[in-house]
Design an enzyme around this catalytic site. Sequence first.
Site, PDB file in Angstrom:
ATOM      1  N   GLY A 175       0.836  -1.196   0.000  1.00 18.07           N
ATOM      2  CA  GLY A 175       0.000   0.000   0.000  1.00 18.07           C
ATOM      3  C   GLY A 175       0.865   1.237   0.000  1.00 18.07           C
ATOM      4  O   GLY A 175       2.081   1.149  -0.153  1.00 18.07           O
TER       5      GLY A 175
ATOM      6  N   PHE B 260       1.612   3.118   2.456  1.00 10.85           N
ATOM      7  CA  PHE B 260       2.417   3.193   3.688  1.00 10.85           C
ATOM      8  C   PHE B 260       3.717   2.393   3.592  1.00 10.85           C
ATOM      9  O   PHE B 260       4.698   2.679   4.242  1.00 10.85           O
ATOM     10  CB  PHE B 260       1.590   2.581   4.830  1.00 10.85           C
ATOM     11  CG  PHE B 260       1.346   1.119   4.594  1.00 10.85           C
ATOM     12  CD1 PHE B 260       2.258   0.177   5.053  1.00 10.85           C
ATOM     13  CD2 PHE B 260       0.268   0.691   3.845  1.00 10.85           C
ATOM     14  CE1 PHE B 260       2.080  -1.165   4.769  1.00 10.85           C
ATOM     15  CE2 PHE B 260       0.093  -0.653   3.563  1.00 10.85           C
ATOM     16  CZ  PHE B 260       0.998  -1.574   4.027  1.00 10.85           C
TER      17      PHE B 260
ATOM     18  N   ARG C 195       4.697  -2.064   3.153  1.00 13.08           N
ATOM     19  CA  ARG C 195       4.291  -3.430   2.756  1.00 13.08           C
ATOM     20  C   ARG C 195       3.811  -4.235   3.949  1.00 13.08           C
ATOM     21  O   ARG C 195       4.088  -3.898   5.102  1.00 13.08           O
ATOM     22  CB  ARG C 195       5.497  -4.185   2.180  1.00 13.08           C
ATOM     23  CG  ARG C 195       6.231  -3.478   1.096  1.00 13.08           C
ATOM     24  CD  ARG C 195       7.422  -4.282   0.635  1.00 13.08           C
ATOM     25  NE  ARG C 195       8.460  -4.398   1.657  1.00 13.08           N
ATOM     26  CZ  ARG C 195       9.552  -5.146   1.545  1.00 13.08           C
ATOM     27  NH1 ARG C 195       9.739  -5.884   0.471  1.00 13.08           N
ATOM     28  NH2 ARG C 195      10.450  -5.187   2.502  1.00 13.08           N
TER      29      ARG C 195
ATOM     30  N   LYS D  52       3.617  -5.711   9.329  1.00 17.33           N
ATOM     31  CA  LYS D  52       3.366  -4.503   8.529  1.00 17.33           C
ATOM     32  C   LYS D  52       4.577  -3.596   8.660  1.00 17.33           C
ATOM     33  O   LYS D  52       4.995  -3.279   9.778  1.00 17.33           O
ATOM     34  CB  LYS D  52       2.089  -3.818   9.035  1.00 17.33           C
ATOM     35  CG  LYS D  52       1.562  -2.734   8.137  1.00 17.33           C
ATOM     36  CD  LYS D  52       0.122  -2.385   8.491  1.00 17.33           C
ATOM     37  CE  LYS D  52      -0.389  -1.209   7.710  1.00 17.33           C
ATOM     38  NZ  LYS D  52      -1.797  -0.933   7.963  1.00 17.33           N
TER      39      LYS D  52
ATOM     40  N   ASP E 203     -12.033   3.186   8.724  1.00 18.55           N
ATOM     41  CA  ASP E 203     -11.729   2.698   7.366  1.00 18.55           C
ATOM     42  C   ASP E 203     -12.217   1.255   7.233  1.00 18.55           C
ATOM     43  O   ASP E 203     -11.486   0.386   6.765  1.00 18.55           O
ATOM     44  CB  ASP E 203     -10.217   2.812   7.106  1.00 18.55           C
ATOM     45  CG  ASP E 203      -9.880   2.745   5.611  1.00 18.55           C
ATOM     46  OD1 ASP E 203     -10.810   2.870   4.786  1.00 18.55           O
ATOM     47  OD2 ASP E 203      -8.701   2.557   5.278  1.00 18.55           O
TER      48      ASP E 203
HETATM   49  P1  ADP Z   1      -3.058  -0.541   4.278  1.00 22.06           P
HETATM   50  O1  ADP Z   1      -2.864   0.506   5.310  1.00 22.06           O
HETATM   51  O2  ADP Z   1      -2.180  -0.384   3.090  1.00 22.06           O
HETATM   52  O3  ADP Z   1      -4.467  -0.678   3.814  1.00 22.06           O
HETATM   53  P2  ADP Z   1      -3.392  -3.150   5.617  1.00 22.06           P
HETATM   54  O4  ADP Z   1      -3.064  -3.312   7.062  1.00 22.06           O
HETATM   55  O5  ADP Z   1      -4.846  -3.093   5.268  1.00 22.06           O
HETATM   56  O6  ADP Z   1      -2.600  -1.893   5.026  1.00 22.06           O
HETATM   57  O7  ADP Z   1      -2.719  -4.333   4.795  1.00 22.06           O
HETATM   58  C1  ADP Z   1      -2.750  -4.382   3.367  1.00 22.06           C
HETATM   59  C2  ADP Z   1      -3.209  -5.781   2.903  1.00 22.06           C
HETATM   60  O8  ADP Z   1      -2.299  -6.766   3.407  1.00 22.06           O
HETATM   61  C3  ADP Z   1      -4.585  -6.196   3.441  1.00 22.06           C
HETATM   62  O9  ADP Z   1      -5.640  -5.706   2.656  1.00 22.06           O
HETATM   63  C4  ADP Z   1      -4.466  -7.716   3.421  1.00 22.06           C
HETATM   64  O10 ADP Z   1      -4.705  -8.215   2.116  1.00 22.06           O
HETATM   65  C5  ADP Z   1      -2.985  -7.946   3.782  1.00 22.06           C
HETATM   66  N1  ADP Z   1      -2.859  -8.146   5.254  1.00 22.06           N
HETATM   67  C6  ADP Z   1      -2.614  -7.183   6.175  1.00 22.06           C
HETATM   68  N2  ADP Z   1      -2.547  -7.691   7.415  1.00 22.06           N
HETATM   69  C7  ADP Z   1      -2.773  -9.005   7.300  1.00 22.06           C
HETATM   70  C8  ADP Z   1      -2.834 -10.113   8.239  1.00 22.06           C
HETATM   71  N3  ADP Z   1      -2.676  -9.894   9.541  1.00 22.06           N
HETATM   72  N4  ADP Z   1      -3.060 -11.337   7.758  1.00 22.06           N
HETATM   73  C9  ADP Z   1      -3.231 -11.539   6.424  1.00 22.06           C
HETATM   74  N5  ADP Z   1      -3.199 -10.566   5.488  1.00 22.06           N
HETATM   75  C10 ADP Z   1      -2.968  -9.301   5.911  1.00 22.06           C
END
Ligand code: ADP
Length: 301
Positions: free
Chosen positions: A13, A15, A17, A33, A127
């Site tokens: 995203g 931010f 990865r 994250k 969100d």
């Molecule tokens: P952003 O702030 O970019 O939206 P997210 O925390 O939503 O970041 O993470 C981006 C993507 O990564 C999610 O939409 C999901 O597909 C994957 N993801 C994030 N955290 C997890 C997790 N704990 N387990 C599995 N997939 C995850």
Amino acid sequence: MDGYTVLRVIGEGSFGRVLLVQQDSSNWMFAMKEIRLPKSFSDTQNSRKEAVLLAKMKHPNIVAFKESFEAEGHLYIVMEYCDGGDLMQKIKHQQGKLFPEDMILNWFTQMCLGVNHIHKKHVLHRDIKSKNVFLTQNGKVKLGDFGSARLLSNPMAFACTYVGTPYYVPPEIWENMPYNNKSDIWSLGCILYELCTLKHPFQANSWKSLILKICQGFVSPLPSHYSYELQHLIKQMFKRNPSHRPSATTLLSRGALAWLIQKCLTPEIITEYGEQVLEETKKSKHSTLRKKARGRTRQKV
Ligand code: ADP
Ligand code: MG
């Protein structure tokens, strides 16, 4: 990143990865994250909020926090890995094949339980969307991505900056009105609609017409084989006036969801707040019985 081995990238995203990692000492898998920390102190503090808020949440329907640390200009948040991907991917994979109603209600109930938990702690997610709802192979649903979440200083406070995804943003935000927990409920309604139709409730070719559609609050009906209760649930969540929308606790204590809760509450949920939800259920049952009794009395007269 000491102590973890990176296996692959699972999300990307603006931010940074999200990585799938394995803890060296235990061989357990986690999602990590990786957030690029901004240069300014206040922006950095802002980025840290995500880890701080996630760490406060402990609930089976919220992605579990393990630890966070900073290294080489990045913030790392280590959390439970949800091996079923996100709900948006799941919806896309359906390729038009609708989900059965009991599956929708089961997922929706779990989302409500998660949202109820954060609202009880006076946290707004801000969100809520299918991409931020994560799944596990064994059917669990977990709310994730607290990157936009805010803690309200008191239960009556309204947060005033909003950073949600346009499709899920409620009318009050477009109208520059203050919002609270009921704005999250609108977004949750958008996910419920998406689960039933595999489409966004409000779609348009331009921002202007998208905002107009959201503010009018008109949505096409669900496919006819879904129950009246499901239609009704969505209608309630898309009330223009936020105070007319049900809270997460109210959603959980009504109709099909209350029944599902009683049927599939796990011991961990029961101890945490199940009693309160069951109490609400009893209250609403009593008031229905009272109304029925009053109705019967009137008929007799
Ligand atoms: P952003 O702030 O970019 O939206 P997210 O925390 O939503 O970041 O993470 C981006 C993507 O990564 C999610 O939409 C999901 O597909 C994957 N993801 C994030 N955290 C997890 C997790 N704990 N387990 C599995 N997939 C995850
Ligand atoms: Mg996200």
